[in-house]
Write a protein that holds these residues in place. Structure first.
Motif, short mmCIF file in Angstrom:
data_model
loop_
_atom_site.label_atom_id
_atom_site.label_comp_id
_atom_site.label_asym_id
_atom_site.label_seq_id
_atom_site.Cartn_x
_atom_site.Cartn_y
_atom_site.Cartn_z
N GLU A 13 -5.20 -2.57 5.49
CA GLU A 13 -3.56 -3.31 4.91
C GLU A 13 -4.40 -4.79 3.99
N LEU A 14 -4.39 -5.74 4.69
CA LEU A 14 -4.90 -7.04 4.71
C LEU A 14 -5.64 -6.40 3.17
N SER A 17 -3.54 -4.76 0.00
CA SER A 17 -2.84 -6.24 -0.26
C SER A 17 -3.29 -7.02 -1.17
N GLU A 18 -4.32 -7.50 -1.09
CA GLU A 18 -5.13 -8.37 -1.97
C GLU A 18 -5.50 -7.64 -2.79
N SER A 20 -4.21 -4.54 -4.97
CA SER A 20 -2.67 -4.68 -5.11
C SER A 20 -2.35 -6.10 -5.90
N ALA A 21 -2.40 -7.08 -5.29
CA ALA A 21 -2.14 -8.04 -6.28
C ALA A 21 -3.02 -8.78 -7.03
N GLU A 69 -1.02 -0.41 -11.65
CA GLU A 69 -1.39 -1.93 -11.20
C GLU A 69 -0.93 -2.70 -12.31
#
Length: 262
Positions: A13-14, A17-18, A20-21, A69
């Motif tokens: 998940e971490l 998240s990175e 996706s950003a 994205e």
């Protein structure tokens, strides 16, 4: 076993998240950021690739469906990107041929151009950014040229041999260049090779190059080098740039133009 699986899912998940950003990540950076071994990160990236969530490349991974994205980042563009994009229009002068890079900051610049530039009566604008051309078409009196070629969907841009051939015939006064990252070691870099090739081709046909990158890009290394830090002479950036970035720009003889001052 359940606790181990929970920890593994939390790591995934971490990482997502990175991704996706930023759209891309490097194995070494993820290991340092989340205090993991590089072997663990590589194993997690392999797992995410099997799930169809990313594509592994040398040194890290890139997000699949980057075009989605891109659209999301464009809609949620930071205030810093907007400031930099608007400030860049202050460098435009009548009679110029300018090239706008593909990217969210360049799109903010295009939006600002579309709102009107009273001081600029005629301008030639060239871009390989599909979103850039969409922002400008029908909203500005200036001549607009969209470079043709293969559509690179992950960045909403045109690339490839046809694009390079068209760029080779251009004479550009000023190139507003975006980048995925910039630091003192790698210089200006991008998250994919095909666009880095386009950027270098545009640089070769430009009298002057101005970077349009917000302060968050400082200290980041993307996968494909564009040119050394000292390879350009002007950088429009917000005042959030770290002191290390300011000093590196001074050493590289880059003129920093703060968006808030324009």
């Amino acid at each position: 076993m359940a606790d181990r699986d929970h920890l593994a899912d939390h790591r995934l998940e971490l990482i997502m998240s990175e991704l996706s950003a930023r759209g891309e990540c490097r194995t070494r950076q993820l290991a340092q950021q989340f205090q993991l071994s590089e072997m663990t990160v590589r194993r997690d990236l392999a797992e995410l690739e099997t799930r169809g969530l990313l594509r592994r490349v040398h040194g890290g991974a890139v997000m699949l469906n980057r075009d989605v994205e891109y659209a999301r980042r464009l809609e949620l563009a930071s205030a810093q990107k907007q400031q930099v994009g608007r400030a860049a229009t202050r460098l435009l002068k009548s009679g110029q041929t300018v090239y706008l890079d593909a990217g969210t900051t360049a799109c903010e610049m295009a939006r600002a151009i579309g709102q009107g530039l009273p001081q600029v009566t005629h301008l030639n604008i060239v871009t390989h950014g599909i979103s850039i051309a969409t922002e400008l078409a029908g909203r500005t009196p200036y001549h607009l040229q969209l470079i043709g070629g293969e559509v690179y969907q992950n960045a909403l841009s045109t690339v490839g041999p046809v694009a390079l051939a068209q760029i080779a015939d251009l004479k550009i006064d000023l190139f507003f260049m975006g980048a995925g990252g910039v630091d003192a070691t790698q210089g200006w870099s991008n998250s994919n090779h095909v666009e880095a090739v386009i950027k270098r081709a545009v640089i070769a046909r430009s009298k002057s190059v101005c970077a349009i990158c917000d302060s968050a890009k400082w200290g980041q290394q993307s996968f494909a080098p564009i040119l050394p830090l000292a390879g350009l002479r002007r950088w429009i950036v917000d005042r959030g740039l770290a002191r290390e970035g300011v000093e590196a720009a001074r050493v590289a003889a880059i003129t920093l133009t703060y968006a808030e001052d324009l």
